[in-house]
Design an enzyme around this catalytic site. Structure first.
Site, mmCIF file in Angstrom:
data_model
loop_
_atom_site.group_PDB
_atom_site.id
_atom_site.type_symbol
_atom_site.label_atom_id
_atom_site.label_comp_id
_atom_site.label_asym_id
_atom_site.label_seq_id
_atom_site.Cartn_x
_atom_site.Cartn_y
_atom_site.Cartn_z
ATOM 1 N N PRO A 278 73.712 89.956 22.316
ATOM 2 C CA PRO A 278 75.016 90.114 22.984
ATOM 3 C C PRO A 278 75.539 88.857 23.687
ATOM 4 O O PRO A 278 76.609 88.884 24.262
ATOM 5 C CB PRO A 278 74.726 91.209 24.010
ATOM 6 C CG PRO A 278 73.293 90.981 24.391
ATOM 7 C CD PRO A 278 72.606 90.548 23.114
ATOM 8 N N GLY B 108 73.162 86.212 25.372
ATOM 9 C CA GLY B 108 72.305 85.621 26.403
ATOM 10 C C GLY B 108 72.208 84.110 26.298
ATOM 11 O O GLY B 108 72.254 83.404 27.306
ATOM 12 N N ASP C 60 76.877 86.493 14.570
ATOM 13 C CA ASP C 60 76.015 87.672 14.546
ATOM 14 C C ASP C 60 76.824 88.843 14.001
ATOM 15 O O ASP C 60 78.048 88.803 14.009
ATOM 16 C CB ASP C 60 75.503 88.011 15.952
ATOM 17 C CG ASP C 60 74.190 88.784 15.933
ATOM 18 O OD1 ASP C 60 74.015 89.642 15.046
ATOM 19 O OD2 ASP C 60 73.340 88.541 16.805
ATOM 20 N N ASP D 105 76.128 86.662 8.719
ATOM 21 C CA ASP D 105 74.677 86.464 8.668
ATOM 22 C C ASP D 105 74.375 85.020 9.069
ATOM 23 O O ASP D 105 74.908 84.079 8.484
ATOM 24 C CB ASP D 105 74.189 86.748 7.248
ATOM 25 C CG ASP D 105 72.670 86.622 7.105
ATOM 26 O OD1 ASP D 105 72.027 85.998 7.967
ATOM 27 O OD2 ASP D 105 72.134 87.132 6.116
ATOM 28 N N ASP E 93 68.033 82.410 18.212
ATOM 29 C CA ASP E 93 66.993 83.321 18.700
ATOM 30 C C ASP E 93 66.972 84.567 17.823
ATOM 31 O O ASP E 93 67.050 85.692 18.312
ATOM 32 C CB ASP E 93 67.254 83.692 20.169
ATOM 33 C CG ASP E 93 66.101 84.463 20.792
ATOM 34 O OD1 ASP E 93 64.966 84.306 20.326
ATOM 35 O OD2 ASP E 93 66.340 85.234 21.744
ATOM 36 N N LYS F 22 59.303 83.494 16.227
ATOM 37 C CA LYS F 22 58.633 84.757 16.524
ATOM 38 C C LYS F 22 57.269 84.731 15.847
ATOM 39 O O LYS F 22 57.181 84.712 14.614
ATOM 40 C CB LYS F 22 59.462 85.937 16.017
ATOM 41 C CG LYS F 22 60.932 85.901 16.439
ATOM 42 C CD LYS F 22 61.115 86.022 17.941
ATOM 43 C CE LYS F 22 62.601 86.021 18.294
ATOM 44 N NZ LYS F 22 62.847 86.155 19.734
#
Length: 359
Positions: free
Chosen positions: A225, A227, A243, A263, A280, A309
């Protein structure tokens, strides 16, 4: 304490001890220094025991703390000690420092774990009288002197501690090696703290105003959203947010954000002269690394901060694989660059990477 002892004490997030152990063994071996790590799971620290006398001080001089992905702090230390008299811990500490150099500061610390944080009251209680005792014995400068080694007393329990020192040119200035940040009440998500910490860690303060200047163009892949977009907007940058989710309404009202419902792996920049790329996205680390490398190689951005990740096992190896992808791509284009990677305090199962093109 024998200041020539061959051990390193390294702080880390609980649960990442094996990853840090693997990393320090490899870094030391690259320098021709050998030893073995010892740790307990979920302890929040690793001891690296060198085979040769004086190797630990050599390592502290040769391996920048910033080059260690999973270490928050790095100390030369002696063997763990046990306090036989819990009423006179300070006396025991002083007895261990007979041949120690003059220190410029003293830090009484504990692991960053649930059990370790229970020791914070003990650490606070001991700090002032220990400082006074060290000054009385002429082992501590009369005023804080950050140009000299700092003494660290690291309590692993109420009856056990490790005593060591940090090198003034190669240590974290923060207690426990942790940069603690306050969550902004108007930020869209707590992930904003990851980028804030990364910016403060990776970009020197005296270069901040030039490298993150107002009116610069940035792209945030996987932005919703918002950050990470929030941190860029707060610093005056104009952001292309990419996004398929919904962006925070307040961010959109700033007039500094252009939103693309696309994308992140297929998006191409609409404007030239994009300085920053941040990302991220929840995706395989190798795939993200290749995407970042492609943007840099094509000249679509000059600097990037992104998250990898990591899998539950072989995290250090996963970071290495990502770096090899970046190395291969950028070296094919004969590009000079700086790579930095860190498991930040505000990270969980990821590592944050910064790459800057130097050409």
């Amino acid at each position: 304490m024998n200041m020539n002892t061959s051990a390193l004490l390294l702080y880390c997030r609980a649960g990442f001890e094996a990853d840090l152990g693997t990393e320090i063994v490899q870094k030391a071996a690259d320098l021709g220094i050998y030893g073995y790590p010892s740790f307990s799971k979920q302890s929040g620290f690793v001891l690296f025991n060198c085979h040769q006398v004086d190797d630990a001080p050599r390592l502290v001089k040769s391996i920048p703390l910033t080059d260690l992905v999973f270490a928050r702090q790095m100390l030369v230390c002696g063997a763990p000690i046990e306090f036989e008299n819990l009423e006179d811990r300070i006396g025991t500490i002083l007895a261990e420092l007979d041949d120690a150099p003059l220190f410029g500061d003293v830090c009484v610390e504990h692991p960053d774990t649930t059990e370790g944080r229970a020791l914070s009251k003990l650490c606070r209680k001991i700090t002032v009288p220990l400082r006074q005792a060290l000054r009385k014995s002429k082992q501590l400068t009369s005023k804080e002197n950050l140009k000299k080694p700092s003494l660290h007393v690291f309590f692993s329990s109420g009856s056990n501690a490790i005593i060591g020192y940090s090198d003034p040119s190669n240590r974290s200035p923060h207690p426990l090696g942790i940069l603690r940040l306050k969550f902004p009440s108007d930020a869209p998500s707590r992930s904003t703290l990851k980028l804030d910490e990364a910016i403060q860690l990776f970009i020197p303060q005296n270069e901040m105003s030039q490298r993150l200047a107002p009116s610069m163009q940035a792209v945030d892949l996987g932005s919703c959203p918002g950050g990470w977009t929030y941190q860029l907007v707060k610093r005056g940058l104009f952001v292309h947010a990419v996004d398929n989710g919904a962006m925070d309404a307040a961010l959109m009202e700033t007039g500094q954000v252009t939103y693309y419902a696309e994308d992140g792996f297929k998006f191409t920049p609409r404007k030239k002269q994009v300085t920053w790329l941040v990302c991220d996205m929840i995706e395989q680390p190798q795939r993200v690394a290749q995407l970042m490398a492609n943007w840099l190689a094509k000249g679509w951005c000059k600097e990037t901060i992104f998250n990898l990740k990591l899998p539950m096992k072989q995290r250090f190896e996963s970071v290495q694989q990502a770096k090899q992808i970046v190395d291969k791509t950028l070296q094919q284009h004969q590009m000079r660059y700086q790579w930095q990677a860190k498991h930040l305090y505000h990270d969980r199962e990821e590592v944050t990477v910064h790459i800057r093109i130097l050409n």
